[in-house]
Write a protein that holds these residues in place. Structure first.
Motif, short mmCIF file in Angstrom:
data_model
loop_
_atom_site.label_atom_id
_atom_site.label_comp_id
_atom_site.label_asym_id
_atom_site.label_seq_id
_atom_site.Cartn_x
_atom_site.Cartn_y
_atom_site.Cartn_z
N PHE A 44 -5.92 1.35 6.93
CA PHE A 44 -4.82 1.02 8.10
C PHE A 44 -4.79 -0.65 8.20
CE2 PHE A 44 -7.37 4.76 8.66
CZ PHE A 44 -6.43 5.83 8.60
N PRO A 45 -3.92 -1.36 7.78
CA PRO A 45 -3.68 -2.73 7.71
C PRO A 45 -3.70 -3.26 9.15
CG PRO A 45 -1.97 -1.82 6.19
CD PRO A 45 -2.79 -0.73 6.88
N SER A 46 -2.94 -2.79 10.14
CA SER A 46 -2.90 -3.03 11.36
C SER A 46 -4.14 -2.55 12.34
CB SER A 46 -1.60 -2.94 11.91
OG SER A 46 -0.42 -3.61 11.31
N GLY A 47 -4.81 -1.75 11.62
CA GLY A 47 -5.96 -1.21 12.49
C GLY A 47 -5.63 0.28 12.73
N PRO A 94 -5.03 3.70 14.66
CA PRO A 94 -4.78 4.00 16.16
C PRO A 94 -6.00 4.59 16.68
CG PRO A 94 -2.96 4.42 14.62
CD PRO A 94 -4.18 4.16 13.72
N GLY A 95 -6.14 4.35 17.89
CA GLY A 95 -7.34 4.73 18.76
C GLY A 95 -8.59 4.15 18.49
N THR A 96 -8.71 3.23 17.65
CA THR A 96 -9.98 2.53 17.33
C THR A 96 -10.00 0.99 17.80
OG1 THR A 96 -9.61 2.05 15.06
CG2 THR A 96 -10.51 4.08 15.62
N ASP A 97 -11.05 0.48 17.55
CA ASP A 97 -11.25 -1.20 17.97
C ASP A 97 -11.11 -1.90 16.69
OD1 ASP A 97 -11.28 -3.55 19.26
OD2 ASP A 97 -13.39 -3.23 19.51
N GLY A 98 -10.08 -2.04 15.84
CA GLY A 98 -10.15 -2.94 14.66
C GLY A 98 -10.57 -1.92 13.31
N GLU A 99 -10.61 -0.68 13.44
CA GLU A 99 -11.11 -0.05 11.99
C GLU A 99 -9.93 -0.18 11.26
OE1 GLU A 99 -11.41 4.44 11.50
OE2 GLU A 99 -13.28 3.89 12.65
N GLY A 100 -10.25 -0.57 9.99
CA GLY A 100 -9.29 -0.93 8.89
C GLY A 100 -9.15 0.15 7.74
N TRP A 101 -10.57 0.87 7.51
CA TRP A 101 -10.66 1.76 6.46
C TRP A 101 -11.59 3.01 6.93
CZ3 TRP A 101 -8.62 0.94 1.50
CH2 TRP A 101 -8.32 -0.51 1.33
N LYS A 102 -11.38 4.24 6.67
CA LYS A 102 -11.94 5.04 7.13
C LYS A 102 -12.22 6.18 5.68
CE LYS A 102 -13.76 8.04 9.69
NZ LYS A 102 -15.06 7.95 11.01
N LEU A 103 -13.54 6.42 5.27
CA LEU A 103 -13.81 7.09 4.23
C LEU A 103 -14.60 8.20 4.74
CD1 LEU A 103 -14.36 7.38 1.12
CD2 LEU A 103 -16.53 5.77 1.71
N ALA A 104 -14.30 9.60 4.21
CA ALA A 104 -15.00 10.67 4.58
C ALA A 104 -15.14 11.65 3.62
CB ALA A 104 -14.13 11.27 5.86
N VAL A 105 -16.13 12.32 3.48
CA VAL A 105 -16.29 13.62 2.66
C VAL A 105 -16.69 14.76 3.37
CG1 VAL A 105 -17.57 14.43 0.65
CG2 VAL A 105 -17.12 12.11 0.73
#
Length: 117
Positions: free
Chosen positions: A65-68, A70-81
């Motif tokens: 998420f280059p612009s952050g 949505p709904g988070t405070d500056g989260e740019g990457w989310k990795l989940a398994v």
């Protein structure tokens, strides 16, 4: 039992206290996204230019998420398994300024642990 109090705190050296140069800034996200193949993963770029990568089995997810996010405070990457019925899954988030090399290393370790069933 006696406690030594003549040297409180911890000791260090002047050399250990010298300034360091640390990798800063987001870097090149392709270092992360180029680790994936069309054979095993699906890639979607949405209308915000956010990138979503899923494994074909749906258990792995990576979002950039280059612009952050949505709904988070500056989260740019989310990795989940996603977990299984017996074992919980996990997730990790990195902010928009986390160097891509750091995220790439985390993704590489996750991919290295994947085993086909």
């Amino acid at each position: 039992m006696t406690v030594e109090v003549s040297t409180p705190g911890f000791s260090t050296t002047v050399e250990a206290l010298r300034l360091h140069s640390w990798k800063l800034g987001p870097g090149q996200p392709t270092l992360v996204t180029d680790q994936f193949t069309a054979t095993d993963f699906k890639l979607v770029v949405d209308d915000r230019a956010d990138v979503h990568i899923n494994s074909r089995d749906g258990r792995f997810y990576l979002g950039w998420f280059p612009s952050g996010r949505p709904g988070t405070d500056g989260e740019g990457w989310k990795l989940a398994v996603t977990g299984t019925a017996d074992t919980p899954g996990y997730s990790a988030a990195f902010d928009t300024e986390t160097p891509a090399e750091i995220v790439a290393a985390a993704v590489a370790r996750v991919l290295a642990t994947a085993r086909p069933l």
